[in-house]
Motif scaffolding. Structure first.
Motif, short mmCIF file in Angstrom:
data_model
loop_
_atom_site.label_atom_id
_atom_site.label_comp_id
_atom_site.label_asym_id
_atom_site.label_seq_id
_atom_site.Cartn_x
_atom_site.Cartn_y
_atom_site.Cartn_z
N ARG A 1 -5.14 4.85 -0.70
CA ARG A 1 -5.35 3.40 -0.73
C ARG A 1 -4.29 2.67 -1.54
O ARG A 1 -4.08 1.48 -1.36
CB ARG A 1 -6.72 3.07 -1.32
CG ARG A 1 -7.91 3.58 -0.51
CD ARG A 1 -9.19 3.17 -1.19
NE ARG A 1 -9.25 1.74 -1.32
CZ ARG A 1 -9.85 0.94 -0.44
NH1 ARG A 1 -10.41 1.46 0.63
NH2 ARG A 1 -9.87 -0.35 -0.62
N GLY A 2 -3.64 3.35 -2.45
CA GLY A 2 -2.67 2.69 -3.32
C GLY A 2 -3.32 2.11 -4.54
O GLY A 2 -3.08 2.53 -5.67
N ILE A 3 -4.19 1.13 -4.33
CA ILE A 3 -4.96 0.54 -5.43
C ILE A 3 -6.42 0.50 -5.03
O ILE A 3 -6.76 0.53 -3.84
CB ILE A 3 -4.47 -0.89 -5.80
CG1 ILE A 3 -4.63 -1.84 -4.60
CG2 ILE A 3 -3.03 -0.85 -6.27
CD1 ILE A 3 -4.27 -3.28 -4.92
N THR A 4 -7.30 0.44 -6.01
CA THR A 4 -8.73 0.41 -5.72
C THR A 4 -9.16 -0.97 -5.25
O THR A 4 -8.42 -1.95 -5.34
CB THR A 4 -9.54 0.78 -6.97
OG1 THR A 4 -9.36 -0.26 -7.97
CG2 THR A 4 -9.08 2.11 -7.55
N ARG B 1 2.51 5.90 -3.30
CA ARG B 1 3.47 6.86 -3.85
C ARG B 1 3.38 6.90 -5.38
O ARG B 1 3.58 7.95 -6.00
CB ARG B 1 4.89 6.50 -3.41
CG ARG B 1 5.17 6.84 -1.96
CD ARG B 1 6.68 6.83 -1.68
NE ARG B 1 7.23 5.48 -1.82
CZ ARG B 1 7.34 4.62 -0.82
NH1 ARG B 1 6.92 4.97 0.41
NH2 ARG B 1 7.88 3.43 -1.01
N ILE B 2 3.07 5.74 -5.97
CA ILE B 2 2.99 5.67 -7.43
C ILE B 2 1.69 6.30 -7.95
O ILE B 2 1.70 7.08 -8.90
CB ILE B 2 3.11 4.21 -7.91
CG1 ILE B 2 4.50 3.65 -7.55
CG2 ILE B 2 2.87 4.11 -9.41
CD1 ILE B 2 4.64 2.18 -7.84
N THR B 3 0.58 5.94 -7.31
CA THR B 3 -0.73 6.39 -7.79
C THR B 3 -1.16 7.73 -7.21
O THR B 3 -2.06 8.39 -7.74
CB THR B 3 -1.81 5.34 -7.45
OG1 THR B 3 -1.90 5.20 -6.01
CG2 THR B 3 -1.46 4.00 -8.07
N VAL C 1 0.82 -1.21 0.00
CA VAL C 1 0.00 0.00 0.00
C VAL C 1 0.85 1.27 0.00
O VAL C 1 0.61 2.18 -0.81
CB VAL C 1 -0.98 0.00 1.19
CG1 VAL C 1 -1.65 1.37 1.33
CG2 VAL C 1 -2.05 -1.08 1.00
N PRO C 2 1.88 1.39 0.87
CA PRO C 2 2.72 2.61 0.81
C PRO C 2 3.42 2.80 -0.53
O PRO C 2 3.50 3.93 -1.03
CB PRO C 2 3.74 2.38 1.94
CG PRO C 2 3.08 1.43 2.88
CD PRO C 2 2.26 0.53 2.01
N ILE C 3 3.91 1.70 -1.11
CA ILE C 3 4.60 1.81 -2.40
C ILE C 3 3.61 2.23 -3.50
O ILE C 3 3.88 3.13 -4.29
CB ILE C 3 5.28 0.48 -2.77
CG1 ILE C 3 6.41 0.17 -1.78
CG2 ILE C 3 5.81 0.52 -4.19
CD1 ILE C 3 7.03 -1.20 -1.96
N ALA C 4 2.45 1.55 -3.53
CA ALA C 4 1.44 1.87 -4.54
C ALA C 4 0.89 3.27 -4.35
O ALA C 4 0.57 3.97 -5.32
CB ALA C 4 0.31 0.85 -4.48
#
Length: 304
Positions: free
Chosen positions: A144-147, A138-140, A133-136
């Motif tokens: 939430r990172g991803i849905t 930062r990317i998105t 979640v933390p990595i996603a």
């Protein structure tokens, strides 16, 4: 008002107002999904009707629309549940025909191999929350990172991988059984039961993505007035999946029996369980494509 009554009123009102036209409102967003249901709310506007079976509120219509949006997603859960059921059935049966020794004085009980799934799930959920979640995010650029739907989709990818690994392990199992002349003998084959740890670990990852994601989806996307229905929907899909699994196995055995050799027999050394797993790979691949098609068009809940 109970939702079941409200839903019936909307459906009846749609039928009774079927000849009326929905007027476009310039200041109101125009959603193209399930526009036919909008007719349930125009009885009062057009004729001043106060009959709840002819003139429903906009919220009633939106509740039924939201349920209709979730229904296709619910259907994709069934194939997933059918596949997941194999972890508690054929995986355990496979372990009973393998070398279960752990040292010279202890044999692993076949059913205890399911503990690997639980342990893998706990580790995967922690890794998801603390690492992915933390990595996603930062990317998105989202918290939430991803849905939710992306999380479920990832789980559906991993369940295909689990069945691929299971098919390869069973192929290895059958080759060793054949090499030792055990194809027609219902006894343990000299292959370590720990080979089944591979697909079980992946099933744990599946639970961390798809199982948790589905619970969150059906709870968060259902309207507040239907929260109990959302929880029940997830449990019902899993229950139907287990029932369909038994029916599916029966159909596969009947079809393959007519082809000359049933795939699923009491003696797994004589069975073709690997072919059954490959069939599940194909079905889950189509299910994943259907899920992607539905998810790309899904409109998240707008009402609170």
């Amino acid at each position: 008002m109970k939702f079941s009554v409200s839903m019936k009123q909307v459906l009846v009102a749609v039928f009774r107002n079927r000849n009326l036209q929905v007027r476009a409102e310039p200041n109101k967003p125009n959603h193209n999904d399930f526009k036919c249901l909008d007719k349930a709310a125009i009885g009062e506007e057009e004729h001043g009707s106060k009959d709840p079976w002819k003139a429903c509120t906009g919220r009633q219509v939106e509740e039924v629309k939201q349920l209709a949006r979730m229904l296709p997603m619910w259907l994709t859960v069934i194939i997933y549940s059918v596949t997941l059921a194999q972890g508690g059935t054929f995986f355990v049966k496979q372990s009973s025909t393998m070398d279960k020794s752990l040292g010279p004085h202890f044999n692993i009980p076949p059913a205890s191999t399911l503990a690997i799934v639980i342990i893998a799930t706990l580790i995967a959920v922690s890794a998801y929350d603390r690492l992915l979640v933390p990595i996603a995010a930062r990317i998105t650029g989202t918290e939430r990172g991803i849905t939710i739907l992306q999380r479920i989709g990832a789980g559906l990818v991993f369940i295909i991988l689990a069945m691929v690994i299971a098919a390869l392990v069973e192929t290895k199992h059958l080759k060793i059984a054949q090499a030792h002349g055990l194809m027609d003998k219902p006894q343990a084959v000299p292959i370590s039961v720990f080979w089944l740890a591979l697909p079980n670990v992946v099933l744990g990852i599946v639970d961390a993505f798809a199982l948790v994601g589905l619970q969150e989806f059906f709870y968060s996307q259902i309207l507040d007035s239907m929260r109990s229905l959302g929880v029940a929907s997830n449990l019902t899909a899993n229950g139907i999946g287990s029932f369909v699994s038994s029916l599916f196995i029966h159909i596969v055995n009947n079809v393959t029996g007519k082809m000359g050799h049933r795939w699923l027999l009491d003696n797994l050394n004589t069975s073709r369980l690997n072919k059954f797993y490959w069939l599940l790979v194909v079905l889950n691949a189509f299910n994943l494509l259907a899920f992607i098609f539905i998810a790309r068009r899904y409109k998240y809940k707008s009402l609170t």
